[in-house]
Design a protein around this motif. Structure first.
Motif, PDB file in Angstrom:
ATOM      1  N   ALA A 134      42.752  31.516  53.611  1.00 27.68           N
ATOM      2  CA  ALA A 134      42.616  32.666  52.717  1.00 27.68           C
ATOM      3  C   ALA A 134      43.392  32.421  51.432  1.00 27.68           C
ATOM      4  O   ALA A 134      44.512  31.898  51.461  1.00 27.68           O
ATOM      5  N   THR A 135      42.809  32.789  50.305  1.00 24.45           N
ATOM      6  CA  THR A 135      43.489  32.703  49.021  1.00 24.45           C
ATOM      7  C   THR A 135      44.143  34.049  48.736  1.00 24.45           C
ATOM      8  O   THR A 135      43.474  35.077  48.698  1.00 24.45           O
ATOM      9  N   LEU A 136      45.472  34.036  48.554  1.00 23.31           N
ATOM     10  CA  LEU A 136      46.211  35.256  48.301  1.00 23.31           C
ATOM     11  C   LEU A 136      46.254  35.540  46.797  1.00 23.31           C
ATOM     12  O   LEU A 136      46.655  34.682  46.010  1.00 23.31           O
ATOM     13  N   HIS A 137      45.858  36.741  46.426  1.00 27.19           N
ATOM     14  CA  HIS A 137      45.883  37.174  45.029  1.00 27.19           C
ATOM     15  C   HIS A 137      46.892  38.321  44.923  1.00 27.19           C
ATOM     16  O   HIS A 137      46.587  39.463  45.299  1.00 27.19           O
ATOM     17  N   ARG A 138      48.069  38.031  44.409  1.00 32.55           N
ATOM     18  CA  ARG A 138      49.092  39.056  44.219  1.00 32.55           C
ATOM     19  C   ARG A 138      48.840  39.783  42.901  1.00 32.55           C
ATOM     20  O   ARG A 138      48.650  39.150  41.865  1.00 32.55           O
ATOM     21  N   LEU A 139      48.839  41.102  42.949  1.00 28.58           N
ATOM     22  CA  LEU A 139      48.586  41.902  41.756  1.00 28.58           C
ATOM     23  C   LEU A 139      49.774  42.828  41.499  1.00 28.58           C
ATOM     24  O   LEU A 139      50.219  43.550  42.412  1.00 28.58           O
ATOM     25  N   ASP A 140      50.268  42.810  40.279  1.00 27.68           N
ATOM     26  CA  ASP A 140      51.299  43.753  39.880  1.00 27.68           C
ATOM     27  C   ASP A 140      50.599  45.041  39.460  1.00 27.68           C
ATOM     28  O   ASP A 140      50.589  45.433  38.286  1.00 27.68           O
ATOM     29  N   ALA A 141      49.990  45.695  40.436  1.00 22.92           N
ATOM     30  CA  ALA A 141      49.167  46.873  40.174  1.00 22.92           C
ATOM     31  C   ALA A 141      49.033  47.662  41.465  1.00 22.92           C
ATOM     32  O   ALA A 141      49.369  47.184  42.556  1.00 22.92           O
ATOM     33  N   HIS A 142      48.538  48.881  41.340  1.00 22.37           N
ATOM     34  CA  HIS A 142      48.221  49.730  42.477  1.00 22.37           C
ATOM     35  C   HIS A 142      46.747  49.537  42.829  1.00 22.37           C
ATOM     36  O   HIS A 142      45.934  49.190  41.970  1.00 22.37           O
ATOM     37  N   ILE A 143      46.401  49.773  44.082  1.00 22.79           N
ATOM     38  CA  ILE A 143      45.021  49.557  44.508  1.00 22.79           C
ATOM     39  C   ILE A 143      44.043  50.471  43.764  1.00 22.79           C
ATOM     40  O   ILE A 143      42.862  50.135  43.622  1.00 22.79           O
ATOM     41  N   ASN A 144      44.513  51.608  43.261  1.00 23.38           N
ATOM     42  CA  ASN A 144      43.633  52.513  42.529  1.00 23.38           C
ATOM     43  C   ASN A 144      43.636  52.266  41.022  1.00 23.38           C
ATOM     44  O   ASN A 144      42.994  53.010  40.271  1.00 23.38           O
ATOM     45  N   ASP A 145      44.336  51.229  40.564  1.00 20.03           N
ATOM     46  CA  ASP A 145      44.320  50.878  39.147  1.00 20.03           C
ATOM     47  C   ASP A 145      43.078  50.060  38.814  1.00 20.03           C
ATOM     48  O   ASP A 145      42.534  49.337  39.671  1.00 20.03           O
ATOM     49  N   ALA A 146      42.674  50.123  37.545  1.00 20.98           N
ATOM     50  CA  ALA A 146      41.523  49.330  37.096  1.00 20.98           C
ATOM     51  C   ALA A 146      41.771  47.843  37.294  1.00 20.98           C
ATOM     52  O   ALA A 146      40.826  47.076  37.522  1.00 20.98           O
ATOM     53  N   ALA A 147      43.030  47.417  37.202  1.00 20.36           N
ATOM     54  CA  ALA A 147      43.342  45.988  37.361  1.00 20.36           C
ATOM     55  C   ALA A 147      42.906  45.469  38.724  1.00 20.36           C
ATOM     56  O   ALA A 147      42.486  44.305  38.850  1.00 20.36           O
ATOM     57  N   PHE A 148      42.991  46.304  39.759  1.00 24.82           N
ATOM     58  CA  PHE A 148      42.557  45.878  41.089  1.00 24.82           C
ATOM     59  C   PHE A 148      41.049  45.658  41.114  1.00 24.82           C
ATOM     60  O   PHE A 148      40.569  44.597  41.557  1.00 24.82           O
ATOM     61  N   SER A 149      40.288  46.625  40.659  1.00 27.21           N
ATOM     62  CA  SER A 149      38.831  46.494  40.667  1.00 27.21           C
ATOM     63  C   SER A 149      38.379  45.334  39.799  1.00 27.21           C
ATOM     64  O   SER A 149      37.450  44.598  40.161  1.00 27.21           O
ATOM     65  N   ASN A 150      39.030  45.157  38.654  1.00 30.22           N
ATOM     66  CA  ASN A 150      38.660  44.050  37.765  1.00 30.22           C
ATOM     67  C   ASN A 150      38.900  42.694  38.419  1.00 30.22           C
ATOM     68  O   ASN A 150      38.078  41.783  38.293  1.00 30.22           O
ATOM     69  N   ARG A 151      40.027  42.564  39.149  1.00 31.54           N
ATOM     70  CA  ARG A 151      40.293  41.282  39.817  1.00 31.54           C
ATOM     71  C   ARG A 151      39.272  41.045  40.930  1.00 31.54           C
ATOM     72  O   ARG A 151      38.793  39.911  41.105  1.00 31.54           O
ATOM     73  N   ALA A 152      38.920  42.087  41.655  1.00 33.85           N
ATOM     74  CA  ALA A 152      37.913  41.936  42.714  1.00 33.85           C
ATOM     75  C   ALA A 152      36.580  41.467  42.126  1.00 33.85           C
ATOM     76  O   ALA A 152      35.924  40.567  42.680  1.00 33.85           O
TER      77      ALA A 152
END
Length: 410
Positions: free
Chosen positions: A377-395
């Protein structure tokens, strides 16, 4: 009138002959056709069924004589349950039936649950049962789209009360067979898990974005039955990829909450389906709000979502246990896996200052994920909350990259 749909009517015709015949009559009076299946062991119906008990037993790997020889009603009916499930699936694959209705007390219901579980999502499946909606029926026995109606006053013989239940059920299964729109396969399907928008909101952005890319998106409510439906379709290979962003049912299973079964978060991996995974609501365990708090969850902070559903908050060590369980499940996946870790929180209630905020517990969980993330599995650490746009954009970025590589097929 030419019959347009054929309904399989299943039951123990030696003891429920009149009631089953009544179902048959109602379906035929409404313009439907019928195939009958007899799953009795000891006795015989007043007239032969289309699929007799000997044929059912043989499909279950035995014979009626062997079922009787067990001298155990449970063992005998399990033979018949295996055979009934196999025969029903065969009939559906051959195009001979469009739906099924089964009738029973505890014995017939036990068999009917196996039969319905064998049929794919989209095949109308109804059970008329004296124990419908009872705690006797565990969630892991229920087919994803099963329908049940209580057989009130129907333990023995026809009467005005039970005819009301039987006639409704007969009309319902025939109507469903006529109206159902089976799942189409004209666009590749993405399976996504989530909760309501007050808790997790990524699907609001992701669903239209994925549809613009030519994919269909099915969002499953991860409260036990939704997770079972998700796993069932994944096992069939129905998904081009999954975005399993609310695997909370894994924690539910560990701690006695609303479980989707021990196999939750495994079917996509076994089927080599690409998986994007995130730990939405990993820190909560859901239980029935109108019942007493389960013993395993006593003493923890809780959040009453509504009168039906309450969530208990896990402590730091329990969150580490959930992290290990999630990673263990991903380790056996045969397809690509991306594990997204939003390090600012994983549900709307755990943001800084929110009622369920627990920075220490979140830090413990993230630390354990970093330690235990499997090599596949490739781990993607995000300095964001799951409900932030940054999460959806990374997905979406990961997904688009997989499409470009040919890992996700259009």
């Amino acid at each position: 009138m030419t019959a347009d749909k054929t309904i399989l009517v299943v039951g123990t015709w030696d003891t429920k002959d009149a009631e089953l015949a009544y179902l048959v009559r109602i379906i035929r009076e409404q313009g439907g056709d019928v195939l009958t299946m007899d799953v009795s062991v000891l006795g015989d119906p007043s007239r032969p069924a289309h699929i007799g008990k000997h044929e059912v037993a043989e499909a279950g790997g035995a014979s009626i004589a062997e079922a009787i020889a067990t001298e155990d009603e449970n063992a005998a009916m399990q033979i018949m349950a295996r055979g009934a499930a196999a025969k029903a699936l065969s009939l559906w694959r051959e195009g001979r039936i469009d739906g099924v209705i089964a009738l029973g007390g505890t014995m017939g219901t036990d068999l009917a649950l196996d039969l319905c579980a064998a049929l794919p999502l989209g095949v109308p499946k109804y059970i008329v049962s004296t124990v419908a909606f009872s705690p006797l029926l565990p969630p892991d026995r229920l087919a994803a789209d099963i329908q049940m109606i209580l057989w009130a006053g129907g333990l023995y013989g026809l009467n005005a009360v039970c005819k009301s239940s039987l006639s409704q059920a007969a009309g319902a299964v025939l109507g469903a067979a006529r109206a159902v729109e089976p799942p189409r396969r004209d666009r590749p399907l993405i399976g996504m898990t989530s909760f309501g928008k007050t808790v997790l909101r990524y699907m609001v952005d992701l669903k239209p974005a994925l549809e613009q890319r030519g994919f269909d998106v099915a969002v499953f409510h991860a409260t036990g039955m939704g997770g079972r439906a998700f796993e069932s379709l994944a096992a069939e290979g129905a998904f081009a990829a999954v975005m399993d962003f609310a695997p909370q049912e894994v924690a539910n299973h560990l701690f006695g909450g609303l479980s989707a079964g021990a196999d939750r978060m495994t079917a996509a991996g076994r089927a080599s389906i690409p998986q994007l995974v995130a730990p939405g609501c990993y820190d909560l365990v859901d239980f029935v709000g109108w019942q007493e708090t389960p013993r395993k969850l006593a003493g923890r902070p809780t959040h009453a979502h509504n009168r039906l559903l309450t969530s208990a908050v896990l402590n730091a060590e329990e969150r580490r246990q959930v992290a290990r369980a999630l990673c263990d499940k991903l380790a056996s996946a045969r397809g690509p896996v991306a594990l997204l870790l939003p390090e600012q929180g994983c549900n709307e209630w755990d943001r800084d200052g929110a009622p369920l905020s627990d920075p220490e517990g979140l830090a413990a969980f993230c630390d354990e994920i970093r330690k235990c993330c499997p090599p596949n599995a490739t781990l993607h650490r995000l300095d964001a909350h799951i409900n932030d746009a940054a999460f959806s954009n990374r997905a979406l970025t990961i997904f688009d990259d997989w499409v470009t590589q040919g890992l996700v097929h259009r």
